[in-house]
Design a protein around this motif. Structure first.
Motif, mmCIF file in Angstrom:
data_model
loop_
_atom_site.group_PDB
_atom_site.id
_atom_site.type_symbol
_atom_site.label_atom_id
_atom_site.label_comp_id
_atom_site.label_asym_id
_atom_site.label_seq_id
_atom_site.Cartn_x
_atom_site.Cartn_y
_atom_site.Cartn_z
ATOM 1 N N LEU B 99 17.207 18.157 -22.278
ATOM 2 C CA LEU B 99 18.421 17.589 -22.029
ATOM 3 C C LEU B 99 18.527 17.356 -20.376
ATOM 4 C CD1 LEU B 99 21.046 19.552 -24.098
ATOM 5 C CD2 LEU B 99 20.176 17.002 -24.289
ATOM 6 N N ALA B 100 17.938 18.256 -19.555
ATOM 7 C CA ALA B 100 18.077 18.087 -17.887
ATOM 8 C C ALA B 100 17.498 16.713 -17.748
ATOM 9 C CB ALA B 100 17.326 19.091 -17.397
ATOM 10 N N ILE B 101 16.083 16.769 -18.441
ATOM 11 C CA ILE B 101 15.454 15.261 -17.941
ATOM 12 C C ILE B 101 16.227 14.057 -18.284
ATOM 13 C CG2 ILE B 101 13.312 14.084 -18.569
ATOM 14 C CD1 ILE B 101 11.906 16.589 -18.797
ATOM 15 N N LEU B 102 16.865 14.054 -19.566
ATOM 16 C CA LEU B 102 17.657 12.918 -20.068
ATOM 17 C C LEU B 102 18.985 12.916 -19.002
ATOM 18 C CD1 LEU B 102 16.998 12.769 -23.750
ATOM 19 C CD2 LEU B 102 16.893 10.803 -22.128
ATOM 20 N N ILE B 103 19.531 14.026 -18.719
ATOM 21 C CA ILE B 103 20.788 13.894 -17.829
ATOM 22 C C ILE B 103 20.495 13.344 -16.600
ATOM 23 C CG2 ILE B 103 22.550 15.496 -16.837
ATOM 24 C CD1 ILE B 103 22.401 17.017 -19.304
ATOM 25 N N VAL B 104 19.562 13.328 -16.094
ATOM 26 C CA VAL B 104 18.801 12.641 -14.858
ATOM 27 C C VAL B 104 19.045 11.335 -15.064
ATOM 28 C CG1 VAL B 104 17.029 12.177 -13.407
ATOM 29 C CG2 VAL B 104 17.399 14.511 -14.046
ATOM 30 N N GLY B 105 18.712 10.636 -16.024
ATOM 31 C CA GLY B 105 18.756 9.408 -16.377
ATOM 32 C C GLY B 105 20.163 8.913 -16.654
ATOM 33 N N TYR B 106 20.881 9.746 -17.480
ATOM 34 C CA TYR B 106 22.368 9.399 -17.628
ATOM 35 C C TYR B 106 22.985 9.272 -16.315
ATOM 36 C CZ TYR B 106 26.967 9.948 -19.493
ATOM 37 O OH TYR B 106 28.210 9.937 -19.914
ATOM 38 N N VAL B 107 23.043 10.503 -15.360
ATOM 39 C CA VAL B 107 23.508 10.386 -14.195
ATOM 40 C C VAL B 107 23.260 9.147 -13.302
ATOM 41 C CG1 VAL B 107 23.934 11.570 -11.774
ATOM 42 C CG2 VAL B 107 23.871 12.807 -14.045
ATOM 43 N N TRP B 108 21.883 8.728 -13.349
ATOM 44 C CA TRP B 108 21.330 7.652 -12.579
ATOM 45 C C TRP B 108 22.020 6.465 -13.000
ATOM 46 C CZ3 TRP B 108 18.427 3.356 -13.902
ATOM 47 C CH2 TRP B 108 17.964 2.804 -12.867
ATOM 48 N N ALA B 109 22.131 6.145 -14.376
ATOM 49 C CA ALA B 109 22.773 4.807 -14.843
ATOM 50 C C ALA B 109 24.088 4.927 -14.772
ATOM 51 C CB ALA B 109 22.501 5.046 -16.549
ATOM 52 N N TRP B 110 24.685 5.958 -14.693
ATOM 53 C CA TRP B 110 26.196 6.228 -14.284
ATOM 54 C C TRP B 110 26.456 5.767 -12.974
ATOM 55 C CZ3 TRP B 110 29.739 10.641 -16.374
ATOM 56 C CH2 TRP B 110 31.141 10.346 -16.126
ATOM 57 N N LYS B 111 25.581 6.308 -12.024
ATOM 58 C CA LYS B 111 25.605 5.953 -10.512
ATOM 59 C C LYS B 111 25.325 4.493 -10.141
ATOM 60 C CE LYS B 111 26.937 9.214 -7.960
ATOM 61 N NZ LYS B 111 26.571 10.894 -8.144
ATOM 62 N N LYS B 112 24.415 4.008 -10.947
ATOM 63 C CA LYS B 112 23.804 2.689 -11.001
ATOM 64 C C LYS B 112 25.341 1.667 -11.251
ATOM 65 C CE LYS B 112 20.100 0.169 -10.149
ATOM 66 N NZ LYS B 112 19.494 -0.060 -8.853
ATOM 67 N N GLY B 113 26.078 2.169 -12.041
ATOM 68 C CA GLY B 113 27.003 1.350 -12.479
ATOM 69 C C GLY B 113 26.837 0.501 -13.917
ATOM 70 N N ALA B 114 25.898 1.087 -14.521
ATOM 71 C CA ALA B 114 25.596 0.549 -15.823
ATOM 72 C C ALA B 114 26.479 0.673 -16.871
ATOM 73 C CB ALA B 114 24.082 1.256 -16.221
ATOM 74 N N LEU B 115 27.534 1.758 -16.695
ATOM 75 C CA LEU B 115 28.271 2.198 -17.629
ATOM 76 C C LEU B 115 29.660 1.477 -17.221
ATOM 77 C CD1 LEU B 115 27.423 5.758 -18.350
ATOM 78 C CD2 LEU B 115 26.916 3.991 -19.616
ATOM 79 N N GLU B 116 29.973 0.737 -16.154
ATOM 80 C CA GLU B 116 31.131 0.333 -15.811
ATOM 81 C C GLU B 116 31.644 -0.913 -16.562
ATOM 82 O OE1 GLU B 116 32.995 1.126 -12.612
ATOM 83 O OE2 GLU B 116 31.657 3.035 -12.730
ATOM 84 N N TRP B 117 32.662 -1.428 -16.740
ATOM 85 C CA TRP B 117 32.861 -2.647 -17.492
ATOM 86 C C TRP B 117 33.913 -3.609 -16.779
ATOM 87 C CZ3 TRP B 117 30.754 -3.264 -22.179
ATOM 88 C CH2 TRP B 117 31.026 -4.552 -22.984
ATOM 89 N N VAL B 118 33.500 -3.809 -15.678
ATOM 90 C CA VAL B 118 33.938 -4.598 -14.573
ATOM 91 C C VAL B 118 33.241 -5.758 -14.646
ATOM 92 C CG1 VAL B 118 35.278 -5.200 -12.652
ATOM 93 C CG2 VAL B 118 35.275 -2.673 -13.884
#
Lengths: 170, 118
Positions: B99-118
């Motif tokens: 999970l830790a390896i995948l959470i790195v990707g999740y946090v990265w995608a979040w920081k990158k703004g991939a989950l933003e809906w604007v």
């Protein structure tokens, strides 16, 4: 007897869905037919005592990948493509190729029928002692531990790749 | 035939056959008189402004592909969940690394703004 009937029902679903998938002119209809085909494959997994694979098929392929397919279809506007003639005059050649390959497969399956014999007793005993998911868990957390961990790295690469490639287009 | 699935399969077969037979029977019996007016929105319905098969934004695609990836992650949690007791702390450590390896990707995608809906 009864499982033979259900095998043929699921096989009909798989093949029928597959044929509809390649013959519909609307891409969305094709995707819906592909879902039907994948449901048939899930049923075949269940007939083979592969409950975990059945769950993967439903959750991942039908629930996840088909949603992705539909979004991709909606992303690229296929309206112009749908209006154009999609089936060129070479369909009879394709059909001939299918018949030849089908005959080949049938021939080899007839010749090598003995090679397809599985050990039903061992498989039944293994699945009776513990469930299919438990057996997969034991294999995954002992013998295939490193591939399991590497799978997470692979998924990480997929996350990074998809975000990088799609971000460029926004 | 796997034990216990027979009833489910029969239930499934009946569930699929019932609407199929009903719709086919209705199609055979009812009179068919299609017209353009019947396809329009009724009374308070809003008239269609454009075709529903327009281009969608790429954000749907990003969300969908991230969903598939984390769907695969969830699938890998199932074998762990059924063997949780037997595997003990060893299994917990393994799944935490996974999970830790995948959470790195999740946090990265979040920081990158991939989950933003604007």
């Amino acid at each position: 007897m009864l499982d033979t009937i259900f095998f043929y029902l699921f096989a009909l679903l798989v093949v029928g869905g597959g044929i509809l998938t390649i013959t519909r002119s609307s891409a969305v209809h094709s995707a819906i037919c592909l879902i039907g085909s994948l449901v048939g494959v899930a049923g075949l997994y269940l007939l083979l005592h592969a409950e975990f694979l059945f769950a993967v098929q439903i959750v991942l392929y039908i629930g996840g990948i088909m949603v992705l397919f539909l979004f991709v279809i909606m992303l690229v506007n296929l309206d112009e493509a749908a209006r154009e003639r999609q089936f060129n005059g070479q369909w009879w050649l394709a059909l001939a190729c299918v018949v030849v390959v089908g005959l080949q497969i049938a021939w080899f399956m007839r010749k090598g029928a003995g090679a397809f014999k599985l050990a039903p007793a061992a498989a039944a005993a293994a699945s009776a002692a513990k469930g299919n998911t438990e057996a997969i868990a034991d294999a995954l957390f002992s013998e295939y531990l490193l591939p399991f961990e590497i799978a997470s790295v692979l998924l990480l690469v997929a996350v990074v790749g998809s975000v990088v490639m799609a971000k460029k287009r926004i | 035939m796997p034990d216990g699935y027979l009833q489910i399969f029969i239930f499934l077969a009946i569930a699929i056959a019932f609407p199929t037979v009903t719709i086919l029977a209705a199609k055979l019996i009812r009179p068919s008189a299609p017209s353009i007016t019947k396809l329009e929105a009724y009374e308070c319905g809003i008239k269609a402004a454009s075709d529903s098969r327009g281009r969608y934004t790429v954000r749907f695609y990003i969300i969908a592909i991230l969903f598939v990836i984390f769907d695969v992650e969830t699938i890998f949690l199932f074998p762990f969940a059924v063997r949780y007791k037997t595997l003990g702390w060893f299994g917990v450590a393994e799944i935490v690394v996974f999970l830790a390896i995948l959470i790195v990707g999740y946090v990265w995608a979040w920081k990158k703004g991939a989950l933003e809906w604007v």
